[in-house]
Design an enzyme around this catalytic site. Structure first.
Site, PDB file in Angstrom:
ATOM      1  N   ARG A  89       0.873  11.079 -15.545  1.00 44.81           N
ATOM      2  CA  ARG A  89       0.628  10.571 -16.875  1.00 44.81           C
ATOM      3  C   ARG A  89       0.586  11.652 -17.920  1.00 44.81           C
ATOM      4  O   ARG A  89       1.432  11.498 -18.936  1.00 44.81           O
ATOM      5  CB  ARG A  89      -0.746   9.703 -16.899  1.00 44.81           C
ATOM      6  N   VAL A 185      -4.640   1.910   5.177  1.00 48.44           N
ATOM      7  CA  VAL A 185      -5.459   1.326   5.805  1.00 48.44           C
ATOM      8  C   VAL A 185      -6.421   2.346   6.570  1.00 48.44           C
ATOM      9  O   VAL A 185      -6.012   3.189   7.240  1.00 48.44           O
ATOM     10  CB  VAL A 185      -5.486   0.303   6.582  1.00 48.44           C
ATOM     11  N   ASP A 254     -12.557  -4.349  -0.939  1.00 43.40           N
ATOM     12  CA  ASP A 254     -11.749  -3.621  -0.723  1.00 43.40           C
ATOM     13  C   ASP A 254     -11.505  -3.547   1.047  1.00 43.40           C
ATOM     14  O   ASP A 254     -10.420  -3.504   1.532  1.00 43.40           O
ATOM     15  CB  ASP A 254     -12.487  -1.836  -0.930  1.00 43.40           C
ATOM     16  N   LYS A 258      -7.978  -4.467   3.286  1.00 46.71           N
ATOM     17  CA  LYS A 258      -7.319  -3.932   4.508  1.00 46.71           C
ATOM     18  C   LYS A 258      -7.175  -4.755   5.694  1.00 46.71           C
ATOM     19  O   LYS A 258      -6.484  -4.812   6.656  1.00 46.71           O
ATOM     20  CB  LYS A 258      -8.368  -2.692   4.825  1.00 46.71           C
ATOM     21  N   GLY A 356     -10.559  10.485   1.066  1.00 53.00           N
ATOM     22  CA  GLY A 356     -10.338  11.895   0.776  1.00 53.00           C
ATOM     23  C   GLY A 356      -9.113  12.502   0.827  1.00 53.00           C
ATOM     24  O   GLY A 356      -7.918  11.761   1.256  1.00 53.00           O
TER      25      GLY A 356
END
Length: 482
Positions: A89, A185, A254, A258, A356
């Site tokens: 961006r 996932v 969330d 998944k 992460g």
């Protein structure tokens, strides 16, 4: 002369005997392709050019890994894999990774999409609107796609399949574009690839998983450290596990995204995400963990999908009671885990980091390398099935009831349960230290979810019931140990 003729005969026979026959020199098409691939690997490496959408946490991790292991990847695939453009961006924003010398930072999607030299697109920008446009455009322009976008896949899976079919219609297998999404996932856990390749000869009956790191971190703090829900959430926010608005995590949404993807891979069932029952963790209290310890276990937020009949499958996201010796019980903090129950492999458990920079980037890298090796996956979501999704399922249930002290409470609970065909296994009650927070627990025998909902609704209408009845499934039918 006769001796010379004899020797000539021996020589001719030896030549015929040692000459390779056509059965050994003619390769089958599959062997020819393998031979061609080996020849390519030994030849001078060609270059695969990659464009990345998103230069944040995961995008930076991908660039780092490709740079550090570039020589190894070249040896492995026979190709130099180069990041040529990274779309962000704000191009002036400092990056926490080294931009390769052959790469440029761009701000327009078209800088990558319209670049005919870009072979592969990696989407790690997030969101479901621009990301969808980018992915569809890349596929239509003949570029392979790698993404970590679970929300996009969960919301648009059938549409993605349609776009892939349109893009690949009439093409030979080697010219088809591919769509990879291992990182979507459970971050770094290779569960997608495993479901695509390792269970093809098996029959899955159940899948259950800790598939949200934030909530598992919070529940670990509530169980191990005795923290309240509010205290656990504050710590998760401080450590960066929870977003500024944690609703998607703590509400179970969330995990539901998944689970919807895993359900399709395991059972071939196509279902709208909204049809999957979803209950998060805000209703859990310290009291629930006290009773869980009394029972000899703990509480985990799980995504569960299982076969309930030959042609019916159910799925739900909910807190669940699990025993202390369960494979999922000891999975703590922000770690993820998925257990797959199947006929041939019996029980397979995958445990690892679900989020992460490097765990997620590692899964993206695995997809990139698989594509570079021409490891084809024509059906990225596995074949569909005609199985039906049902909301109702059988389980043992845990019910926590807050009450005002009155006569006949146990009797009335028994009468309501009997009315709806619910058999009570046990009733638990800790000593009451605060009258305003008095609660007891009912553990049922195996019963239909619909019956439990009727029981909860009717008990909540009784005068002594001080709050909504909290219920959750017990994960295993054999939860009582001899």
């Amino acid at each position: 002369a006769s001796t010379m003729m004899y020797l000539k005969s021996i020589v001719c026979a030896a030549i015929v005997a040692t000459a390779p026959c056509s059965g050994f020199t003619s390769l089958s098409p599959s062997m020819a392709r393998k031979s061609s691939s080996l020849s390519m690997a030994r030849a001078a490496p060609t270059t695969i050019r990659v464009g990345i959408f998103g230069g944040g946490t995961v995008g930076g991790g991908i660039v780092d890994i490709l740079d550090k292991k570039s020589n190894y990847f070249t040896d492995l695939t026979g190709h130099n894999i180069e990041v040529r453009k990274i779309c962000v961006r704000d191009a002036s924003k400092p990056r926490d990774f080294d931009v390769p010398a052959h790469a440029s930072i761009v701000t327009s999607y078209d800088d990558i999409l319209d670049d005919s030299e870009i072979d592969m697109v990696v989407e790690v920008m997030g969101g479901t609107s621009d990301a969808k446009d980018v992915i569809y455009a890349a596929l239509r322009k003949g570029k392979d796609v790698v993404t970590a976008n679970k929300a996009l896949i969960a919301a648009h899976l059938p549409e993605i399949e349609t776009v892939l079919d349109e893009c690949n219609e009439g093409k030979s297998p080697e010219d088809e574009v591919e769509f990879r999404y291992e990182a979507a996932v459970c971050g770094g856990i290779p569960v997608i690839r495993s479901l695509q390749s390792d269970f093809v000869g098996d029959n899955i009956s159940m899948m259950s998983g800790i598939i949200n790191g934030c909530t598992n971190f919070m529940l670990t703090a509530m169980d191990r450290d005795g923290k309240s829900y509010e205290e656990a959430l504050a710590e998760a926010s401080e450590l960066g596990y929870a977003e500024a608005d944690p609703t998607l995590d703590v509400g179970g949404f969330d995990a539901r995204s998944k689970l919807r993807i895993l359900m399709r891979l395991a059972f071939g069932v196509e279902v709208d995400e909204e049809e999957i029952s979803c209950r998060g963790i805000p209703e859990l209290t310290k009291t629930d963990f006290e009773y869980a310890k009394m029972l000899g276990g703990t509480i985990k937020l799980l995504g569960v999908t299982k076969r309930v009949s030959d042609n019916q499958v159910t799925a739900f996201v909910s807190p669940c009671y699990v025993t202390a010796d369960d494979s999922l019980s000891s999975v703590s903090d922000a770690t993820n885990a998925v257990e797959i129950i199947s006929d041939n492999l019996v029980s397979s458990t995958y445990i690892g980091q679900g989020a992460g920079r490097y765990p997620t980037a590692n899964s993206c890298i695995n997809d990139i390398i698989a594509l570079a090796k021409n490891d084809q996956t024509p059906l990225p979501f596995n074949p569909g099935s005609s199985d039906e999704m049902v909301q109702n399922f059988e389980s043992v249930f845990y019910l926590r009831l807050k009450y005002k002290d009155m006569l006949g409470i146990t009797r009335q609970c028994g009468e309501v349960c009997e009315k709806h065909g619910v058999s009570i296994h046990s009733i638990l009650q800790n000593p009451v230290t605060k009258r305003d927070d008095a609660a007891f627990v009912i553990i049922t025998e195996k019963v239909q979810l619909d019956a439990i909902k009727q029981v909860c609704s009717e008990i909540q209408a009784l005068e002594w019931c001080a709050d909504d009845v909290f219920y959750m499934p017990v994960l295993r039918e054999d939860w009582v140990r001899a």
